[in-house]
Design a protein around this motif. Structure first.
Motif, mmCIF file in Angstrom:
data_model
loop_
_atom_site.group_PDB
_atom_site.id
_atom_site.type_symbol
_atom_site.label_atom_id
_atom_site.label_comp_id
_atom_site.label_asym_id
_atom_site.label_seq_id
_atom_site.Cartn_x
_atom_site.Cartn_y
_atom_site.Cartn_z
ATOM 1 N N THR A 142 -2.601 4.372 -0.161
ATOM 2 C CA THR A 142 -1.430 3.673 -0.698
ATOM 3 C C THR A 142 -1.036 2.457 0.139
ATOM 4 O O THR A 142 -0.112 1.731 -0.224
ATOM 5 N N CYS A 143 -1.737 2.239 1.245
ATOM 6 C CA CYS A 143 -1.383 1.136 2.153
ATOM 7 C C CYS A 143 -2.045 -0.159 1.676
ATOM 8 O O CYS A 143 -3.266 -0.212 1.485
ATOM 9 N N TYR A 144 -1.262 -1.215 1.526
ATOM 10 C CA TYR A 144 -1.824 -2.481 1.040
ATOM 11 C C TYR A 144 -2.549 -3.264 2.130
ATOM 12 O O TYR A 144 -3.080 -4.344 1.868
ATOM 13 N N ASN B 284 -8.264 -1.736 -0.152
ATOM 14 C CA ASN B 284 -7.123 -1.440 -1.012
ATOM 15 C C ASN B 284 -6.603 -2.680 -1.733
ATOM 16 O O ASN B 284 -6.795 -3.812 -1.287
ATOM 17 N N GLN B 285 -5.895 -2.438 -2.816
ATOM 18 C CA GLN B 285 -5.288 -3.519 -3.581
ATOM 19 C C GLN B 285 -3.946 -3.910 -2.973
ATOM 20 O O GLN B 285 -3.141 -3.055 -2.614
ATOM 21 N N ARG B 286 -3.719 -5.228 -2.838
ATOM 22 C CA ARG B 286 -2.441 -5.719 -2.309
ATOM 23 C C ARG B 286 -1.465 -5.973 -3.443
ATOM 24 O O ARG B 286 -1.792 -5.853 -4.626
ATOM 25 N N ALA B 287 -0.259 -6.391 -3.091
ATOM 26 C CA ALA B 287 0.814 -6.575 -4.059
ATOM 27 C C ALA B 287 0.488 -7.639 -5.099
ATOM 28 O O ALA B 287 0.957 -7.577 -6.238
ATOM 29 N N HIS C 54 -7.862 -7.492 -3.784
ATOM 30 C CA HIS C 54 -8.328 -6.362 -2.987
ATOM 31 C C HIS C 54 -8.793 -6.843 -1.611
ATOM 32 O O HIS C 54 -9.470 -7.870 -1.502
ATOM 33 N N ASN C 55 -8.422 -6.088 -0.591
ATOM 34 C CA ASN C 55 -8.927 -6.384 0.752
ATOM 35 C C ASN C 55 -10.420 -6.073 0.808
ATOM 36 O O ASN C 55 -10.880 -5.122 0.173
ATOM 37 N N ASP D 231 1.355 -12.513 1.042
ATOM 38 C CA ASP D 231 1.666 -12.518 -0.380
ATOM 39 C C ASP D 231 3.121 -12.861 -0.669
ATOM 40 O O ASP D 231 3.467 -13.186 -1.812
ATOM 41 N N ASN E 51 5.490 -1.730 7.034
ATOM 42 C CA ASN E 51 4.198 -1.056 6.923
ATOM 43 C C ASN E 51 3.698 -0.693 8.317
ATOM 44 O O ASN E 51 3.567 -1.561 9.179
#
Length: 390
Positions: free
Chosen positions: A51-53, A58-61, A65-66, A78, A190
């Motif tokens: 769940t960490c962006y 992982n997908q960011r806001a 995707h990273n 962002d 975060n």
């Protein structure tokens, strides 16, 4: 009358970097405290959090995707505080004001008031820039205190690459402020280990004050003198007072004029102006020494109250572009501003007299330095069993 006692009697200390004062009231440490004090905070986080962006892959806001990065990772913020694509703000001239008045149009400064040329009361400057996020590690469960020296060195090298890139590719950007907010107490949303880099076309107020102080010091004492070079020499002459630790290239100390209870500065022993100056020396030895001292002070902080110690840390260095005096006189250093006072849950706040008069502290810088010197550099979590694991 008894002799003045710096450990018991009230006094003010002058900060030559910002030309400000701080009130020291060491006798106030004797007052009783009935605030809550808790034991060790043994937070256990996963190595990877889906769940960490900021975690790899992982997908960011913003929907991107990273990459599945394995070291450090930098990307544009962002939710940047400053933008590069906004229109230029043009201050109104006398002729323009007259024309606007005749046409019943005004240059509105955002408060419904017209800004006048050379206005001393309502002044506006447009600010363009860029903001970037720098992930220190792909691991979600570590902090700088828990990383190895080599891992922290990679962060130092990424800071340097990013600073160099902005300096070479963005001639309109004058300052790169690199910083880290660690912990929820410092507004960090975060827990993934990361910092930020805000790049602006103007020099921010705090580093600008320091640049003025450097210039004024040289004007008074000679062009071959540096305020922080002289200060480091004075502190190293009596390391038992405020020096917490040192290595070949850097010294970490509680400043004589510190405001926050366990505030420290990390200063280069020689006159380095910026991270690029540091990178070009001795095959990266100074970068390694900076990484070493950052990891060690972060570890001592955590051991002080056996918690993940919150702080704001930032690098002050030469502007990316500026006049020759600024580029030459700046001295590379880092500030750590931690809020904790007596325990993991008792914080220092600037209130009352400190907001209306001047900053004040109870614990003297010398007492704070001694407490930090007494802390181990072996992280406390390594000596405790957390969730059944050593």
């Amino acid at each position: 009358m008894a002799a003045f006692d710096f450990n018991n009697d009230s006094h003010r200390r002058y900060n030559p970097l910002t030309k400000s004062w701080v009130l020291c009231s060491p006798h106030r440490t004797q007052r009783p405290w009935q605030g809550q004090q808790e034991g060790p905070q043994l937070e256990k986080r996963p190595t990877y959090d889906e769940t960490c962006y900021l975690c790899p892959g992982n997908q960011r806001a913003n929907g991107e995707h990273n990459p599945k990065y394995t070291s450090t990772f930098v990307f544009p913020n962002d939710y940047a505080a400053v933008k590069s694509d906004q229109p230029e703000y043009i201050k109104p001239s006398r002729q323009q004001q007259q024309h606007n008045t005749n046409d019943s149009q005004q240059q509105d400064n955002g408060d419904g008031l017209e800004e006048e040329e050379d206005d001393d009361l309502f002044c506006v400057d447009g600010v363009r820039g860029e903001c970037h996020v720098i992930c220190f590690s792909p691991r979600h469960d570590v902090t700088m205190a828990e990383m190895t020296k080599d891992e922290v060195k990679l962060v130092v090298q990424e800071w340097t690459r990013s600073y160099k890139s902005i300096k070479q590719e963005r001639p309109w950007i004058r300052y790169v402020q690199i910083f880290e907010n660690k912990g929820a107490a410092m507004g960090c949303s975060n827990p993934h280990p990361h910092g930020q880099m805000w790049c602006t076309e103007s020099v921010p107020q705090e580093p600008q004050q320091e640049l003025v102080a450097f210039h004024d010091y040289q004007t008074k004492h000679g062009q071959d003198r540096c305020l922080l070079c002289d200060y480091v020499k004075r502190e190293l002459a009596q390391p038992e007072k405020r020096v917490v630790m040192q290595n070949d290239s850097f010294v970490c100390l509680v400043p004589f004029w510190a405001v926050w209870p366990f505030e420290v500065m990390v200063l280069s022993k020689r006159h380095c102006t910026d991270l690029l100056d540091l990178a070009g020396a001795d095959n990266g030895k100074e970068q390694e020494d900076l990484a070493d001292i950052l990891r060690r002070i972060a570890c001592r902080y955590d051991n002080l109250f056996e918690c993940s110690f919150p702080y704001s840390m930032g690098i002050h260095q030469a502007p990316t572009h500026g006049d020759a005096d600024q580029l030459k006189s700046a001295h590379l250093h880092l500030h750590f501003y931690p809020p904790l006072l007596r325990s993991a849950t008792v914080r220092k706040f600037l209130v009352g007299f400190e907001l209306l008069g001047e900053p004040q502290r109870d614990l003297t810088p010398e007492q704070a330095a001694q407490r930090l010197r007494d802390c181990s550099e072996t992280h406390y979590k390594k000596t405790l069993k957390i969730n059944g694991a050593s």
